[in-house]
Design a protein around this motif. Structure first.
Motif, PDB file in Angstrom:
ATOM      1  N   ALA A  13       0.844  -1.318  -0.065  1.00  0.00           N
ATOM      2  CA  ALA A  13       0.111   0.156  -0.067  1.00  0.00           C
ATOM      3  C   ALA A  13       0.776   1.433   0.249  1.00  0.00           C
ATOM      4  CB  ALA A  13      -0.862   0.039   1.180  1.00  0.00           C
ATOM      5  N   LEU A  14       1.842   1.187   0.812  1.00  0.00           N
ATOM      6  CA  LEU A  14       2.870   2.235   0.830  1.00  0.00           C
ATOM      7  C   LEU A  14       3.316   2.449  -0.463  1.00  0.00           C
ATOM      8  CD1 LEU A  14       4.751   2.182   4.129  1.00  0.00           C
ATOM      9  CD2 LEU A  14       2.988   3.765   3.790  1.00  0.00           C
ATOM     10  N   LEU A  15       3.841   1.641  -1.345  1.00  0.00           N
ATOM     11  CA  LEU A  15       4.599   1.637  -2.333  1.00  0.00           C
ATOM     12  C   LEU A  15       3.577   2.142  -3.543  1.00  0.00           C
ATOM     13  CD1 LEU A  15       6.751  -1.621  -2.390  1.00  0.00           C
ATOM     14  CD2 LEU A  15       7.556   0.830  -2.459  1.00  0.00           C
ATOM     15  N   LEU A  16       2.517   1.596  -3.375  1.00  0.00           N
ATOM     16  CA  LEU A  16       1.406   2.245  -4.514  1.00  0.00           C
ATOM     17  C   LEU A  16       1.108   3.705  -4.473  1.00  0.00           C
ATOM     18  CD1 LEU A  16      -0.840  -1.061  -4.744  1.00  0.00           C
ATOM     19  CD2 LEU A  16       0.749  -0.303  -6.545  1.00  0.00           C
ATOM     20  N   GLY A  17       0.924   4.071  -2.995  1.00  0.00           N
ATOM     21  CA  GLY A  17       0.347   5.213  -2.799  1.00  0.00           C
ATOM     22  C   GLY A  17       1.619   6.409  -2.984  1.00  0.00           C
ATOM     23  N   GLY A  18       2.944   5.868  -2.811  1.00  0.00           N
ATOM     24  CA  GLY A  18       4.002   6.594  -3.276  1.00  0.00           C
ATOM     25  C   GLY A  18       4.113   7.052  -4.850  1.00  0.00           C
TER      26      GLY A  18
END
Length: 72
Positions: A13-18
């Motif tokens: 989720a952090l990678l996709l949001g980033g």
């Protein structure tokens, strides 16, 4: 292994949001799609969600108008 799954999901989720794959527009469109699926087969309600662009315009309009409590 079961402890690794929540960590993996959080990192994903952090990678996709980033990288911009998760945006406020995609979240809004997700809610809009869920509402359409839920309301399928029934007449369109006046409270149904409009496009994201219309939502943004309405938000900007609300931000630009002064609050009634600020006026003397």
């Amino acid at each position: 292994m079961p402890k690794l799954l929540p960590i993996t999901i959080a990192l994903l989720a952090l990678l996709l949001g980033g990288c911009g794959l998760i945006s406020t527009q995609s979240i809004y469109e997700g809610f809009r799609t869920q509402q359409r699926i839920k309301d399928a087969g029934s007449p369109q309600s006046p409270g149904s969600l409009g496009s994201y662009d219309a939502y943004e315009k309405e938000r900007e309009k609300a931000k630009s108008t002064p609050e009634s409590s600020e006026m003397p």
